[in-house]
Design an enzyme around this catalytic site. Sequence first.
Site, short mmCIF file in Angstrom:
data_model
loop_
_atom_site.label_atom_id
_atom_site.label_comp_id
_atom_site.label_asym_id
_atom_site.label_seq_id
_atom_site.Cartn_x
_atom_site.Cartn_y
_atom_site.Cartn_z
N ASP A 168 7.34 1.92 -2.89
CA ASP A 168 6.93 2.77 -4.03
C ASP A 168 7.91 3.94 -4.14
O ASP A 168 8.10 4.51 -5.21
CB ASP A 168 5.52 3.35 -3.81
CG ASP A 168 4.43 2.29 -3.89
OD1 ASP A 168 4.59 1.34 -4.68
OD2 ASP A 168 3.44 2.41 -3.15
N GLU B 44 -11.05 3.12 5.83
CA GLU B 44 -11.38 2.76 4.45
C GLU B 44 -12.83 2.31 4.41
O GLU B 44 -13.26 1.48 5.21
CB GLU B 44 -10.47 1.65 3.94
CG GLU B 44 -10.87 1.17 2.55
CD GLU B 44 -9.75 0.52 1.78
OE1 GLU B 44 -8.57 0.90 1.95
OE2 GLU B 44 -10.04 -0.40 0.99
N HIS C 224 -13.36 -1.46 4.15
CA HIS C 224 -12.96 -2.21 5.35
C HIS C 224 -14.03 -2.12 6.43
O HIS C 224 -14.31 -3.10 7.12
CB HIS C 224 -11.64 -1.68 5.89
CG HIS C 224 -10.49 -1.86 4.95
ND1 HIS C 224 -9.21 -1.44 5.25
CD2 HIS C 224 -10.42 -2.39 3.70
CE1 HIS C 224 -8.41 -1.72 4.23
NE2 HIS C 224 -9.11 -2.29 3.28
N GLU D 297 -4.68 1.65 9.84
CA GLU D 297 -5.78 1.41 8.89
C GLU D 297 -6.41 0.05 9.19
O GLU D 297 -5.88 -0.99 8.81
CB GLU D 297 -5.27 1.42 7.45
CG GLU D 297 -6.37 1.18 6.44
CD GLU D 297 -5.90 1.21 5.01
OE1 GLU D 297 -4.74 1.60 4.76
OE2 GLU D 297 -6.69 0.83 4.13
N ASP E 31 -11.99 -7.90 -0.67
CA ASP E 31 -11.95 -6.43 -0.69
C ASP E 31 -11.96 -5.96 -2.14
O ASP E 31 -11.02 -6.18 -2.89
CB ASP E 31 -10.62 -6.01 0.00
CG ASP E 31 -10.54 -4.51 0.20
OD1 ASP E 31 -9.56 -4.10 0.85
OD2 ASP E 31 -11.43 -3.78 -0.27
N HIS F 260 3.64 3.28 -0.52
CA HIS F 260 4.27 2.22 0.24
C HIS F 260 5.74 2.60 0.28
O HIS F 260 6.24 3.29 -0.61
CB HIS F 260 4.13 0.86 -0.45
CG HIS F 260 2.73 0.39 -0.61
ND1 HIS F 260 2.16 0.12 -1.84
CD2 HIS F 260 1.75 0.17 0.30
CE1 HIS F 260 0.92 -0.27 -1.68
NE2 HIS F 260 0.65 -0.23 -0.39
N ASP G 111 -12.42 -2.76 -3.37
CA ASP G 111 -11.90 -1.42 -3.70
C ASP G 111 -12.66 -0.80 -4.88
O ASP G 111 -12.06 -0.22 -5.79
CB ASP G 111 -10.39 -1.48 -4.02
CG ASP G 111 -9.54 -1.75 -2.78
OD1 ASP G 111 -8.40 -2.24 -2.95
OD2 ASP G 111 -10.02 -1.49 -1.67
C1 XLS Z 1 -5.32 -1.54 2.15
C2 XLS Z 1 -4.28 -0.51 2.28
C3 XLS Z 1 -3.29 -0.68 1.23
C4 XLS Z 1 -2.23 0.34 1.21
C5 XLS Z 1 -1.87 1.01 2.49
O1 XLS Z 1 -6.47 -1.20 1.81
O2 XLS Z 1 -4.83 0.78 2.04
O3 XLS Z 1 -3.99 -0.65 0.00
O4 XLS Z 1 -1.22 -0.41 0.78
O5 XLS Z 1 -1.08 0.14 3.22
MG MG Z 2 -6.79 0.99 1.85
#
Ligand code: XLS
Ligand code: MG
Length: 350
Positions: free
Chosen positions: A57, A215, A218, A179, A253, A54, A255
Amino acid sequence: MKKSTTLTTYRFSFGPWNISEGADPFGPDSRAVFPHEKKFALYRPLGFEGVQFHDDDVVPGLDGLTAAQIQRQAARIKAILASEGLTPEFVAPRLWFAEQTIDGAYTANSAADRAYAWDRTKKCIDIARAIDCKAIVLWLSREGTYIREAKNAKLAYDRLLESLNQMLAYDRTIEVWIEPKPNEPTDQAYVPTVGHAIALAYASKAPKRVKGLIESAHALLAGLDPSDEMAFAIAHDKLGSVHLNDQNGLKYDEDKNFGSANLRSAFNQVRVLEENGYCRRGEFVGLDVKTMRSQRGCPVVEHLKNSRAMFLHLLDKVRALDQKLVQQYRDARDYEALELYVLKHLLAVK
Ligand code: XLS
Ligand code: MG
């Protein structure tokens, strides 16, 4: 695409937010904080070369900094990356934390909020340039609504396209990877699938520089198959990167680790990437995975190690697939036999 005889060597990436403290909407951190800049030393030993960022970051607190201060901090991170042998994959503007993005960023009803989003995006592109990164990622997290009447949806799409064109004009070589995600945090998002993202790409002033980042979770949340979404983007030469992970049903979500809930789907994601030469032009296999809140440790990195290992195990399975037999079953339209063959292949039973 000409079939190559040499095997692809895959490079992997993740973002520092994948090493997290476990907080969720219902409870605080369950693990101690691991210092942000110490995370870079973990990458190569884990088998990762790429770093997803980000903007904050790279430059924490960038909203309150001057351009010179932003450049100085970006130069510091660039030096750390070089010393750790790491490559920045993308920089994403974090347009979901600030007060000015509560009602969206590029599609906010307030002109002042849209101006903040554009200002922040320019800073993100400047940061990407400063660390020699060729792409920014737009996860359009707050571009959507909780009720449809909150915005003029057609105007919202116009504003998204206008913002995209402004980015492409601001920097004549930057790539923009969109994304998609169908929802969360908003009830409905404006760019829910890679089909929407690629439509925006073709409508933009520089279609070649606009791609998708898919993703797994997603696509699953949109009720779609991630491998078909990847194949669609590849068919348009617009797969900038992937965020491999997993999702157990239609809910928030998760992940989850790659392959942990939908192994057959994970196999087909690896098959589509392998069969179409993904990574041969320097692309990364990106992960976006979070370990379980209940996992002990600091830093927890097993979910990254395990997801990467699962990709490589499934890659072995793809490469060991009897393509002649698959073609025979396809020619015969004997898909029952094909499915049994694939399942037994995955189970390593004769
Ligand atoms: C959401 C995105 C996020 C990252 C990229 O899944 O990948 O996790 O921050 O913007
Ligand atoms: Mg992501």
